[in-house]
Design a protein around this motif. Sequence first.
Motif, mmCIF file in Angstrom:
data_model
loop_
_atom_site.group_PDB
_atom_site.id
_atom_site.type_symbol
_atom_site.label_atom_id
_atom_site.label_comp_id
_atom_site.label_asym_id
_atom_site.label_seq_id
_atom_site.Cartn_x
_atom_site.Cartn_y
_atom_site.Cartn_z
ATOM 1 N N UNK A 1 0.842 -1.209 0.000
ATOM 2 C CA UNK A 1 0.000 0.000 0.000
ATOM 3 C C UNK A 1 0.868 1.247 0.000
ATOM 4 N N UNK B 1 1.850 1.874 -3.522
ATOM 5 C CA UNK B 1 0.742 2.453 -4.315
ATOM 6 C C UNK B 1 0.575 3.934 -4.003
ATOM 7 N N UNK B 2 0.679 4.273 -2.712
ATOM 8 C CA UNK B 2 0.399 5.657 -2.335
ATOM 9 C C UNK B 2 1.559 6.584 -2.656
ATOM 10 N N UNK B 3 2.786 6.103 -2.591
ATOM 11 C CA UNK B 3 3.919 7.005 -2.642
ATOM 12 C C UNK B 3 4.602 7.067 -3.998
ATOM 13 N N UNK C 1 5.091 7.160 -8.173
ATOM 14 C CA UNK C 1 4.307 7.743 -9.269
ATOM 15 C C UNK C 1 4.308 6.842 -10.499
ATOM 16 N N UNK D 1 1.402 8.082 -12.811
ATOM 17 C CA UNK D 1 -0.052 8.067 -12.537
ATOM 18 C C UNK D 1 -0.583 9.471 -12.275
ATOM 19 N N UNK D 2 0.283 10.401 -11.891
ATOM 20 C CA UNK D 2 -0.215 11.762 -11.607
ATOM 21 C C UNK D 2 -0.487 12.557 -12.874
ATOM 22 N N UNK E 1 -2.114 11.328 -15.364
ATOM 23 C CA UNK E 1 -3.425 10.894 -15.878
ATOM 24 C C UNK E 1 -4.500 11.368 -14.897
ATOM 25 N N UNK E 2 -4.854 12.630 -14.996
ATOM 26 C CA UNK E 2 -5.843 13.148 -14.032
ATOM 27 C C UNK E 2 -6.955 13.892 -14.764
ATOM 28 N N UNK F 1 -9.953 12.801 -15.411
ATOM 29 C CA UNK F 1 -11.274 12.551 -14.824
ATOM 30 C C UNK F 1 -11.386 13.243 -13.483
ATOM 31 N N UNK F 2 -11.481 14.547 -13.543
ATOM 32 C CA UNK F 2 -11.610 15.272 -12.275
ATOM 33 C C UNK F 2 -12.745 16.270 -12.386
ATOM 34 N N UNK G 1 -12.999 14.905 -6.021
ATOM 35 C CA UNK G 1 -12.699 14.199 -7.264
ATOM 36 C C UNK G 1 -11.558 14.908 -7.967
ATOM 37 N N UNK H 1 -8.999 13.461 -9.604
ATOM 38 C CA UNK H 1 -8.479 12.787 -10.785
ATOM 39 C C UNK H 1 -7.159 12.068 -10.510
ATOM 40 N N UNK I 1 -3.782 8.101 -6.929
ATOM 41 C CA UNK I 1 -3.187 7.774 -5.631
ATOM 42 C C UNK I 1 -4.016 8.351 -4.490
#
Lengths: 99, 639
Positions: free
Chosen positions: A18, A21-23, A25, A91-92, A94-95, A97-98, B609, B611, B614
């Motif tokens: 975990x 996953x959290x830390x 990128x 992953x940051x 791809x944002x 969908x906000x 939300x 996006x 994480x």
Amino acid sequence: MELTNYLGLAAILFAIGSATVLLRRNSIVVFMGIELMLNATNLVLVTFARMHGDITGQLLAFFVMVVAAAEVVVGLAIIITIFRARRSASVDDVNLLQS
Amino acid sequence: MQTLALAPWLVATPSLGAAILLLAGRRTDRWGHWVGVLASAATFVVGLVMLLDMFGMAPEERVAHHTVGTWVDAGALHVDLGFQIDPLSMTFVMLVTFVGTLIHVYSVAYMSHDLDRRRFFAYLNLFVAAMLLLVLADSYLVLFVGWEGVGLASFLLIGFWDHERVNAVAGKKAFVMNRVGDMGLLVAMMLMLATFGAVDFETVIGASAQGAPGASQAVMIAIGLMLLLAACGKSAQFPLQAWLGDAMAGPTPVSALIHAATMVTAGVYLLVRSGPVLEAAPDAQLVVAIVGAVTLLFGAIVGCAKDDIKKTLAASTMSQIGYMMLAAGLGPVGYAFAIFHLITHGFFKAGLFLGAGSVMHAMGDTVDMRRFGGLARLLPVTTITMGLGWLAILGVPPFSGFYSKDKIIEAAFMGEGWRPWVFGFAALLGAGITAYYMSRLFFMTFAGRRRWASDGPDAPHPHEAPALMVWPMIVLAVGSAGLGFALNVGDGFVHWLEPVVGHTEHHEPVLPVWLLIALTLVLVVLGAALAFRQYAMSAVPTTPPHAHALVRAARVDLHQDDVNEALVMRPGQYLTRALVYSDRTAVDAGWLGLAGGIGRFGDRLRRLQSGYVRQYAAQTLGGLAVIAVVVWLLSGQVG
């Protein structure tokens, strides 16, 4: 050997997963963290199956493995597609969908 | 009664005429007016056949019903579409169709230059149909359909020349004030339903005639007063009288038919028809008489100061209907005379209005009597026909008004206590004032020196009207002259109405009859003589001279519009404005605030939300941790 040690190991593995996953990128690494959490879960299932003398837990572990394998296939495909499109595996980035 | 089945045709024939003219549109422009005349005349013939059939029967058999079918059948409420055929309704059928047909014929010529003549005749036919439904109905609900129908026709015809704003406003004023009265009829019907469980005449009037068992006096008074309110609205009685003067904005034939002879008398019909209901509530009946007495003086006073020939006649109509109301409020002793005066008034007032239309036709649509004068030599036929109407309304023997109005004055002097003196002298005084203002109208128009410009481009060239206008005037003038005498032979009309209004024993007035007749005639002669001295002997100023306060008040209808505006219109406007304001500031603001709060809350929630995958993972994990802690705490408690 105490079976509870397996549970401790599973907890440590889950925590590492975990945290990854959290830390992290990089999406490949995040993916590996997820795999680690799944395997920690499998370990718990098998351990409890052993503790209770019930085979159901072990059975469930196989299901998780099969689903995880399928998930890896789909997940990696997505990651590669995104990488091709945006030249980035973070992953940051791809944002979209906000709010 | 063999011809009973013809009753629906009385309503259907003019409805058919109106439908043809309205639906076929401009295609019927060239001959449409004759369709209107034909429909009206055919209705008269149907009515005449039924009347002759009724003559051949014994008096007690003359009251009959004809049910067409069920209209409303909802649980306890059952209303039939039915017709009441009796001497009272047939009297009205004859008045409406006979006078109506004459006025149709008159309108063919009067409206010949109007591009919309076809539409005018469609509305006239619609009016005749609605008026006949009103008088033929056998329940208050069916009556109400006709009641609203005549209101609609009145509205459409007052505002017929609606390209001028003032006419449209007059139509709206009449409609709105009529609605106030209609509310009264609606409430009366609701009270009847609650009290008697029905709205048909047979049940309601039958129960009332037996003293209304099961109904408290308060309810009967309420029903009576609500019926009076309805009658006040339709018949332009105090305090709902203000619309009638403005209604003169309509074409003159409309004023003659609707606002003199027929529709405005519907209130009197309603009260006479509901006689037993009012008798079961003597207090309400007293109010009817008071309203009648007040209006007859009110109209008479206003009539004395008006210079507009049509508005003078409108004030006179109001005053004469006041007489009928007074008679209706006197109880059974007055019913027959209220209807008697209604019939004679229908003839002479329609005749006077048609005469006024003829004068306007001659004078290029001028209505200011101060610009008339000396027309007797130029319009001989109009002068004679209007003269007969004038003598009739004055109540000069042996013309119509003498037989009907004097009977009302006589009836007003009957009774005990203070009533005969107050009502009697009000009626007597009204007769004197009537004589003054009607003579004023007659002398200002026909006598004296001519006061219109005799040269110049706009100068009128007074000439007698065409034959189609003259003949209806002559027929009505003959009626004005002879109808009262004809109906009074052997008390014929009173006996004719007896199956409906009941037989009344003869009462003696508090003053001897010969004295009353003499007093009335003296007052009439005095009033006429005063008018003769002022308007025939001496010169009439072409602009209204300065006068004392009462005349100034009467010129503006005794400030009726100011009173209405101050007491009803402006408080109503303030009330609606206050309601709109409170709706905006309290109700709307509350709900909009709530909606806005939810919106802002959602806005905050949306920021979650982001996006970022994480962050979602962290939220999931956090949620999981919270669930784990809660489960652990709960299991610890249970354990």
